[in-house]
Motif scaffolding. Structure first.
Motif, PDB file in Angstrom:
ATOM      1  N   PHE A   3      -1.319  -0.656  -4.529  1.00  0.00           N
ATOM      2  CA  PHE A   3      -1.007  -2.082  -4.669  1.00  0.00           C
ATOM      3  C   PHE A   3      -0.375  -2.360  -6.033  1.00  0.00           C
ATOM      4  N   ALA A   4      -0.949  -1.769  -7.087  1.00  0.00           N
ATOM      5  CA  ALA A   4      -0.413  -1.987  -8.430  1.00  0.00           C
ATOM      6  C   ALA A   4       0.990  -1.408  -8.574  1.00  0.00           C
ATOM      7  N   SER A   5       1.233  -0.233  -7.983  1.00  0.00           N
ATOM      8  CA  SER A   5       2.575   0.349  -8.074  1.00  0.00           C
ATOM      9  C   SER A   5       3.574  -0.472  -7.267  1.00  0.00           C
ATOM     10  N   GLY A   6       3.128  -1.089  -6.172  1.00  0.00           N
ATOM     11  CA  GLY A   6       4.017  -1.958  -5.408  1.00  0.00           C
ATOM     12  C   GLY A   6       4.432  -3.189  -6.185  1.00  0.00           C
ATOM     13  N   LEU A   7       3.531  -3.681  -7.038  1.00  0.00           N
ATOM     14  CA  LEU A   7       3.868  -4.829  -7.878  1.00  0.00           C
ATOM     15  C   LEU A   7       4.830  -4.448  -8.996  1.00  0.00           C
ATOM     16  N   GLY A   8       4.797  -3.166  -9.396  1.00  0.00           N
ATOM     17  CA  GLY A   8       5.643  -2.723 -10.504  1.00  0.00           C
ATOM     18  C   GLY A   8       6.692  -1.724 -10.075  1.00  0.00           C
ATOM     19  N   VAL A   9       6.475  -0.447 -10.454  1.00  0.00           N
ATOM     20  CA  VAL A   9       7.419   0.625 -10.148  1.00  0.00           C
ATOM     21  C   VAL A   9       6.823   1.504  -9.052  1.00  0.00           C
ATOM     22  N   PRO A  10       7.425   1.579  -7.858  1.00  0.00           N
ATOM     23  CA  PRO A  10       6.829   2.364  -6.766  1.00  0.00           C
ATOM     24  C   PRO A  10       6.579   3.821  -7.148  1.00  0.00           C
ATOM     25  N   VAL A  43     -11.413  -2.792   1.927  1.00  0.00           N
ATOM     26  CA  VAL A  43     -10.657  -3.002   0.685  1.00  0.00           C
ATOM     27  C   VAL A  43      -9.600  -1.914   0.522  1.00  0.00           C
ATOM     28  N   ALA A  44      -9.976  -0.658   0.821  1.00  0.00           N
ATOM     29  CA  ALA A  44      -9.015   0.447   0.706  1.00  0.00           C
ATOM     30  C   ALA A  44      -7.827   0.241   1.637  1.00  0.00           C
ATOM     31  N   ALA A  45      -8.098  -0.136   2.884  1.00  0.00           N
ATOM     32  CA  ALA A  45      -7.016  -0.350   3.850  1.00  0.00           C
ATOM     33  C   ALA A  45      -6.130  -1.513   3.430  1.00  0.00           C
ATOM     34  N   LEU A  46      -6.764  -2.595   2.953  1.00  0.00           N
ATOM     35  CA  LEU A  46      -6.000  -3.769   2.541  1.00  0.00           C
ATOM     36  C   LEU A  46      -5.088  -3.439   1.364  1.00  0.00           C
ATOM     37  N   GLY A  47      -5.610  -2.701   0.370  1.00  0.00           N
ATOM     38  CA  GLY A  47      -4.793  -2.335  -0.783  1.00  0.00           C
ATOM     39  C   GLY A  47      -3.626  -1.440  -0.402  1.00  0.00           C
ATOM     40  N   THR A  48      -3.885  -0.483   0.496  1.00  0.00           N
ATOM     41  CA  THR A  48      -2.827   0.440   0.908  1.00  0.00           C
ATOM     42  C   THR A  48      -1.724  -0.285   1.674  1.00  0.00           C
ATOM     43  N   VAL A  49      -2.112  -1.130   2.618  1.00  0.00           N
ATOM     44  CA  VAL A  49      -1.127  -1.850   3.426  1.00  0.00           C
ATOM     45  C   VAL A  49      -0.338  -2.840   2.566  1.00  0.00           C
ATOM     46  N   ALA A  50      -1.051  -3.563   1.704  1.00  0.00           N
ATOM     47  CA  ALA A  50      -0.355  -4.525   0.839  1.00  0.00           C
ATOM     48  C   ALA A  50       0.598  -3.812  -0.113  1.00  0.00           C
ATOM     49  N   GLY A  51       0.157  -2.682  -0.645  1.00  0.00           N
ATOM     50  CA  GLY A  51       1.027  -1.914  -1.525  1.00  0.00           C
ATOM     51  C   GLY A  51       2.262  -1.414  -0.811  1.00  0.00           C
ATOM     52  N   ARG A  52       2.080  -0.944   0.424  1.00  0.00           N
ATOM     53  CA  ARG A  52       3.228  -0.470   1.207  1.00  0.00           C
ATOM     54  C   ARG A  52       4.200  -1.608   1.473  1.00  0.00           C
ATOM     55  N   ASN A  53       3.681  -2.786   1.794  1.00  0.00           N
ATOM     56  CA  ASN A  53       4.552  -3.932   2.041  1.00  0.00           C
ATOM     57  C   ASN A  53       5.324  -4.327   0.781  1.00  0.00           C
ATOM     58  N   LEU A  54       4.657  -4.257  -0.365  1.00  0.00           N
ATOM     59  CA  LEU A  54       5.341  -4.580  -1.618  1.00  0.00           C
ATOM     60  C   LEU A  54       6.446  -3.564  -1.915  1.00  0.00           C
ATOM     61  N   ASP A 107       8.075  -1.893   0.311  1.00  0.00           N
ATOM     62  CA  ASP A 107       9.161  -2.147   1.258  1.00  0.00           C
ATOM     63  C   ASP A 107      10.072  -3.276   0.795  1.00  0.00           C
ATOM     64  N   GLU A 108       9.533  -4.181  -0.045  1.00  0.00           N
ATOM     65  CA  GLU A 108      10.363  -5.265  -0.541  1.00  0.00           C
ATOM     66  C   GLU A 108      11.473  -4.751  -1.459  1.00  0.00           C
ATOM     67  N   HIS A 109      11.278  -3.531  -1.994  1.00  0.00           N
ATOM     68  CA  HIS A 109      12.321  -2.922  -2.819  1.00  0.00           C
ATOM     69  C   HIS A 109      13.426  -2.314  -1.957  1.00  0.00           C
ATOM     70  N   ASN A 110      13.254  -2.320  -0.636  1.00  0.00           N
ATOM     71  CA  ASN A 110      14.206  -1.678   0.255  1.00  0.00           C
ATOM     72  C   ASN A 110      15.594  -2.295   0.096  1.00  0.00           C
ATOM     73  N   VAL A 111      16.598  -1.424   0.069  1.00  0.00           N
ATOM     74  CA  VAL A 111      17.971  -1.892  -0.165  1.00  0.00           C
ATOM     75  C   VAL A 111      18.813  -1.816   1.107  1.00  0.00           C
ATOM     76  N   LEU A 163       9.356   9.985  -3.026  1.00  0.00           N
ATOM     77  CA  LEU A 163       9.642   8.626  -2.572  1.00  0.00           C
ATOM     78  C   LEU A 163      11.129   8.387  -2.799  1.00  0.00           C
ATOM     79  N   VAL A 164      11.859   8.144  -1.718  1.00  0.00           N
ATOM     80  CA  VAL A 164      13.313   7.985  -1.822  1.00  0.00           C
ATOM     81  C   VAL A 164      13.634   6.780  -2.700  1.00  0.00           C
ATOM     82  N   PRO A 165      14.399   6.966  -3.773  1.00  0.00           N
ATOM     83  CA  PRO A 165      14.731   5.838  -4.646  1.00  0.00           C
ATOM     84  C   PRO A 165      15.505   4.749  -3.907  1.00  0.00           C
ATOM     85  N   GLN A 166      15.117   3.510  -4.158  1.00  0.00           N
ATOM     86  CA  GLN A 166      15.806   2.347  -3.597  1.00  0.00           C
ATOM     87  C   GLN A 166      16.556   1.678  -4.747  1.00  0.00           C
ATOM     88  N   VAL A 167      17.844   1.939  -4.821  1.00  0.00           N
ATOM     89  CA  VAL A 167      18.647   1.480  -5.961  1.00  0.00           C
ATOM     90  C   VAL A 167      19.555   0.339  -5.513  1.00  0.00           C
TER      91      VAL A 167
END
Length: 595
Positions: A37-44, A257-268, A270-274, A322-326
């Motif tokens: 979750f924290a990496s999704g908020l910042g740098v994947p 909590v573990a599942a919620l953090g993992t799913v939320a992090g993955r969604n975050l 994905d927001e970097h997807n180009v 993790l494939v870079p999303q530039v």
């Protein structure tokens, strides 16, 4: 007759060990979920699991890397991450087992895990202060979870509040009892319980029941008499819930909590997807379009590799877990080092340069004889030579140290880029923007060199330097710095082990000798004389070439072999060599039967 019951000395330890392992696994899951979750908020790429995986790739010897590619193919990164998670699960289980015995031991184990994650994150080439955050967040969440679950697990070993327990069990098997099998061993001695407080009510003496005549009724069961005592209030469990229910609820909450953090992090992440930015790009007409494919460039033989390799089946070999999303809007390429002037170019400026379209076959140095890591595509991009010349390299420079956004480096010979071949800073592949896994928004394509020195994906930095002063990623591991592609061929049909019918059988495949050109391909059967194959037409010397030989097959078992000769007169060698340090060699072969 049933066998007598024999107690297992390890029985009390096994449930405790299993509970500890579960505590550790749930702690690890919460820690990873929080870090995700924290990496999704910042740098994947700052996720500790990814950082550890990238560090493992960096430390992997080339022989192990080649084994992973040959064994798992395109799934090598999945296998690596799976292996890391298995090791992590085993370590987490051990930490949990230590924690339910003594919490401090478990905390020390968690601290070691956090230290490894921090070390891996901070040693990444592109690491910033933000790379620390996911590991710290994950460690803090793990420490809280470990303490919480360890306390809940400790309650499983305590008697429930208000439970009546026997005060003397030492002679449980002193006399036969119809409700207890006579061959069961006596339970272990139980220490005396504390005396009840003075204020406790006196035990009520129960009178033996009598019949109508006043005589005592017979006892329902024979055996020793037991007295019972109440646990003192101070020893009662503080929670009103039973210990088992408390542990199950705590475990379920941790899993949620573990599942919620993992799913939320993955969604975050994905927001970097180009993908949307990639789809929106419109390319101008090329200043130098690719020539039309000549008639006969495709032999149209079932099973034979097509002249153009589709994007979906084009091989992928790189070090990115993790494939870079530039985002092309923020992409910049900097050319600096031994130059008279530094050059920085944006993606929009790159598209305004004269674009060149050409066919080029790429080959990975990890490709074994008859391997799949070679493919041909139509590329669109700006002249790399023109970009480098714009920076005006200084005398003595002989290398372009090219860096990907994820920190990977390749060393390209400067003279190769400037010798007139169509070396590109490519932006499109087979008529569309580069796929993200193949380097979007821009990558290098230099004909004639293995990919690890010529085909940097997601390139953002080119330093003009020397081979003596800067050593690229794979050269640091003993691979060749120049890396010209060897003249090679491959048999596509018939497949090894095929059972064929007698008659004329097409033996066909592809051959490549980038920037030299394939001049001939020959085939032989069971070590006999060489027979020249028919070659397909090609638009350029930088592409592979299809070939076919019509074999008059008769019943029997056969070994088919092929070899290619390039336009310089060099013929593919029979000497068997593995991929490192400068590419595989040997004749491709196929063992078949005809009946």
């Amino acid at each position: 007759m049933t066998a007598p019951f024999e107690p297992d000395a390890d029985q009390p330890r096994r449930p405790r060990a299993l509970i500890g392992a579960l505590v550790g696994l749930l702690t690890a899951a919460v820690s990873i979920g929080a870090a995700q979750f924290a990496s999704g908020l910042g740098v994947p790429q700052s996720s500790p699991v990814l950082a550890v995986g990238q560090a493992a790739i960096d430390l992997t010897p080339p022989a192990v890397k080649d084994f992973a590619i040959s064994t798992f193919g395109a799934d090598d990164k999945t296998a690596l991450l799976g292996g890391i998670l298995v090791i992590l699960a085993l370590y987490a289980a051990l930490v949990g087992m230590l924690a339910v015995r003594r919490l401090a031991f478990g905390m020390w184990g968690l601290a070691i895990f956090a230290f490894i994650g921090l070390a891996a994150a901070l040693t990444r080439p592109t690491a910033t202060a933000g790379y620390v955050v996911p590991t710290v967040v994950g460690a803090a969440a793990g420490a809280f979870t470990l303490a919480w679950l360890a306390r809940a697990a400790a309650g499983l070993g305590s008697p429930a509040a208000g439970l009546l327990v026997p005060s003397d069990l030492s002679d449980l098997s002193a006399s036969p009892d119809p409700l207890v099998p006579p061959d069961l061993p006596a339970p272990p001695d139980v220490p005396d319980l504390p005396a009840p407080p003075a204020s406790a009510p006196e035990p009520v003496e129960r009178k033996r029941p009598t019949d109508s005549a006043g005589a005592d009724k017979p006892a329902l069961r024979a055996g020793p008499a037991y007295s019972f005592s109440y646990l003192p209030d101070a020893d009662r469990a503080p929670s009103p819930w039973p210990a088992r229910r408390r542990f199950l609820v705590s475990s379920g909450a941790a899993a949620a909590v573990a599942a919620l953090g993992t799913v939320a992090g993955r969604n975050l992440i994905d927001e970097h997807n180009v993908a949307a930015a990639r789809t929106a790009i419109r390319f101008p007409r090329p200043a130098v379009p690719a020539p039309p494919l000549p008639a006969g460039s495709n032999l149209n033989i079932p099973g034979l590799s097509s002249f153009i390799t589709p994007d979906s089946s084009f091989y992928r070999v790189d070090t990115a877990l993790l494939v870079p999303q530039v985002d092309p809007a923020s992409w910049r390429l900097r050319i600096h080092g031994m130059v008279q002037r530094e050059v920085t170019i944006t993606f929009a400026e790159l598209l305004r340069r004269p674009l060149i379209e050409t066919y080029v076959t790429l080959t990975c140095v990890s490709d074994p004889v008859e391997g799949p890591y070679v493919g041909n595509a139509k590329w669109l991009g700006a002249s790399l030579a023109d970009l480098v010349r714009q920076a005006r390299p200084l005398a003595g420079a002989n290398q372009l140290l090219c860096t990907s956004i994820d920190g990977f480096t390749s060393g390209t010979p400067l003279q190769v880029v400037l010798d007139g071949r169509k070396a590109l800073l490519a932006v499109a592949m087979n008529g569309t923007a580069l796929p993200v896994v193949h380097g979007f928004p821009a990558r290098m394509v230099v004909p004639g060199l293995y990919g690890y020195v010529s085909a940097t994906k997601w390139v953002t930095d080119i330093e003009v330097t020397t081979f003596a002063s800067a050593v690229a990623f794979w050269a640091q591991r003993g691979w060749s710095q120049q890396a010209p592609i060897k003249t090679e061929s491959r048999i596509d049909v018939p497949a090894p082990g095929a059972s064929l019918a007698p008659g004329r059988v097409p033996v066909a495949g592809v051959a490549w000798a980038q920037h030299k050109g394939v001049a001939a391909v020959e085939v032989r059967v069971n070590g006999g004389p060489w027979h020249e194959a028919r070659l397909a037409a090609v638009p350029d010397i930088d592409t592979w070439r299809q070939w076919v030989w019509e074999w008059p097959a008769t019943p029997g078992n056969y070994l088919l072999e092929a070899r290619a000769t390039d336009a310089t007169g060099y013929t593919q060698t029979a000497v068997q060599a593995g991929p490192p340090p400068n590419g595989a060699s040997g004749y491709p072969s196929a063992q078949v039967s005809v009946s």
